[in-house]
Motif scaffolding. Structure first.
Motif, PDB file in Angstrom:
ATOM      1  N   PHE A   1       0.832  -1.203   0.000  1.00 55.50           N
ATOM      2  CA  PHE A   1       0.000   0.000   0.000  1.00 55.50           C
ATOM      3  C   PHE A   1       0.868   1.254   0.000  1.00 55.50           C
ATOM      4  O   PHE A   1       0.510   2.271  -0.587  1.00 55.50           O
ATOM      5  CB  PHE A   1      -0.953   0.008   1.202  1.00 55.50           C
ATOM      6  N   ASN A   2       2.031   1.172   0.655  1.00 59.70           N
ATOM      7  CA  ASN A   2       2.944   2.318   0.711  1.00 59.70           C
ATOM      8  C   ASN A   2       3.765   2.369  -0.571  1.00 59.70           C
ATOM      9  O   ASN A   2       4.552   1.473  -0.848  1.00 59.70           O
ATOM     10  CB  ASN A   2       3.878   2.205   1.917  1.00 59.70           C
TER      11      ASN A   2
ATOM     12  N   PRO B   1      -4.393   6.727  -3.267  1.00 59.41           N
ATOM     13  CA  PRO B   1      -4.443   5.710  -2.208  1.00 59.41           C
ATOM     14  C   PRO B   1      -5.686   4.807  -2.269  1.00 59.41           C
ATOM     15  O   PRO B   1      -5.563   3.593  -2.077  1.00 59.41           O
ATOM     16  CB  PRO B   1      -4.427   6.526  -0.917  1.00 59.41           C
ATOM     17  N   LEU B   2      -6.839   5.366  -2.556  1.00 61.81           N
ATOM     18  CA  LEU B   2      -8.058   4.561  -2.592  1.00 61.81           C
ATOM     19  C   LEU B   2      -8.004   3.526  -3.715  1.00 61.81           C
ATOM     20  O   LEU B   2      -8.239   2.339  -3.497  1.00 61.81           O
ATOM     21  CB  LEU B   2      -9.301   5.444  -2.736  1.00 61.81           C
ATOM     22  N   SER B   3      -7.666   3.968  -4.917  1.00 65.24           N
ATOM     23  CA  SER B   3      -7.617   3.021  -6.039  1.00 65.24           C
ATOM     24  C   SER B   3      -6.464   2.024  -5.859  1.00 65.24           C
ATOM     25  O   SER B   3      -6.584   0.862  -6.241  1.00 65.24           O
ATOM     26  CB  SER B   3      -7.491   3.761  -7.380  1.00 65.24           C
TER      27      SER B   3
ATOM     28  N   TYR C   1      -7.039  -1.927  -5.720  1.00 63.19           N
ATOM     29  CA  TYR C   1      -6.263  -2.778  -6.647  1.00 63.19           C
ATOM     30  C   TYR C   1      -5.549  -3.893  -5.873  1.00 63.19           C
ATOM     31  O   TYR C   1      -5.492  -5.031  -6.323  1.00 63.19           O
ATOM     32  CB  TYR C   1      -5.260  -1.935  -7.427  1.00 63.19           C
ATOM     33  N   LEU C   2      -5.010  -3.553  -4.715  1.00 65.67           N
ATOM     34  CA  LEU C   2      -4.302  -4.545  -3.903  1.00 65.67           C
ATOM     35  C   LEU C   2      -5.219  -5.670  -3.442  1.00 65.67           C
ATOM     36  O   LEU C   2      -4.808  -6.824  -3.410  1.00 65.67           O
ATOM     37  CB  LEU C   2      -3.669  -3.885  -2.681  1.00 65.67           C
ATOM     38  N   VAL C   3      -6.449  -5.345  -3.080  1.00 62.70           N
ATOM     39  CA  VAL C   3      -7.353  -6.386  -2.582  1.00 62.70           C
ATOM     40  C   VAL C   3      -8.070  -7.141  -3.694  1.00 62.70           C
ATOM     41  O   VAL C   3      -8.686  -8.159  -3.445  1.00 62.70           O
ATOM     42  CB  VAL C   3      -8.390  -5.829  -1.559  1.00 62.70           C
TER      43      VAL C   3
ATOM     44  N   LYS D   1      -2.249   5.948 -12.748  1.00 61.52           N
ATOM     45  CA  LYS D   1      -3.424   6.525 -12.085  1.00 61.52           C
ATOM     46  C   LYS D   1      -3.905   5.650 -10.939  1.00 61.52           C
ATOM     47  O   LYS D   1      -4.292   6.144  -9.884  1.00 61.52           O
ATOM     48  CB  LYS D   1      -4.556   6.737 -13.092  1.00 61.52           C
ATOM     49  N   THR D   2      -3.884   4.343 -11.151  1.00 67.21           N
ATOM     50  CA  THR D   2      -4.345   3.417 -10.116  1.00 67.21           C
ATOM     51  C   THR D   2      -3.436   3.460  -8.888  1.00 67.21           C
ATOM     52  O   THR D   2      -3.912   3.514  -7.751  1.00 67.21           O
ATOM     53  CB  THR D   2      -4.405   1.976 -10.665  1.00 67.21           C
TER      54      THR D   2
END
Length: 143
Positions: free
Chosen positions: A83-84, A134-136, A140-142, A129-130
């Motif tokens: 996420f970071n 942070p939200l996108s 995307y990670l999940v 863009k993704t």
């Protein structure tokens, strides 16, 4: 406009991948963009296709290869799957990739390379863009 088949601007500023014109390669985690077990260049049919450090160009004829639509955004943008994300590094990588694949640099190339360039550029834009927001990025990670 940029002079010649490979474009003078990338040569002058030193961002062209190694093997094409002797410049330094971009770092990239993915070994191939071909999407097959034995890749071949669509243009010259040469063995090995785009298996190179940059993963975008044939090492023999320098033709832009088709993108791998299954490639993960994190590997494309050379980021750790987390996420970071270092947004400065992300922006730098985005600019590097667009200098390689943006359609403006393929005006004097074949229609096939122009099409591949548009597809690569779209994938790079989507990944940037993704991962930038942070939200996108989290979604995307999940997914």
């Amino acid at each position: 406009m940029w002079g010649g088949r490979t474009g003078a601007l990338p040569r002058v500023l030193g961002w062209w991948p190694a093997g094409l014109l002797g410049r330094r390669p971009l770092s990239c985690n993915a070994p191939s963009l071909a999407g097959s077990s034995s890749p071949q260049c669509w243009n010259c049919g040469g063995p090995g296709g785009p298996i190179r450090e940059d993963g975008f160009f044939c090492p023999q004829c320098r033709a832009l290869q088709p993108p791998d639509p299954t490639r993960d955004h994190f590997s494309l943008m050379d980021c750790k799957r987390s996420f970071n994300v270092d947004t400065a590094k992300l922006q730098h990588r985005f600019q590097q990739l667009q200098r390689l694949v943006h359609p403006d640099f393929f005006g004097q190339r074949s229609q096939t390379e122009k099409d591949f360039s548009e597809k690569h550029s779209t994938l790079v834009n989507d990944a940037y863009k993704t991962l930038l927001a942070p939200l996108s990025r989290g979604l995307y990670l999940v997914s």
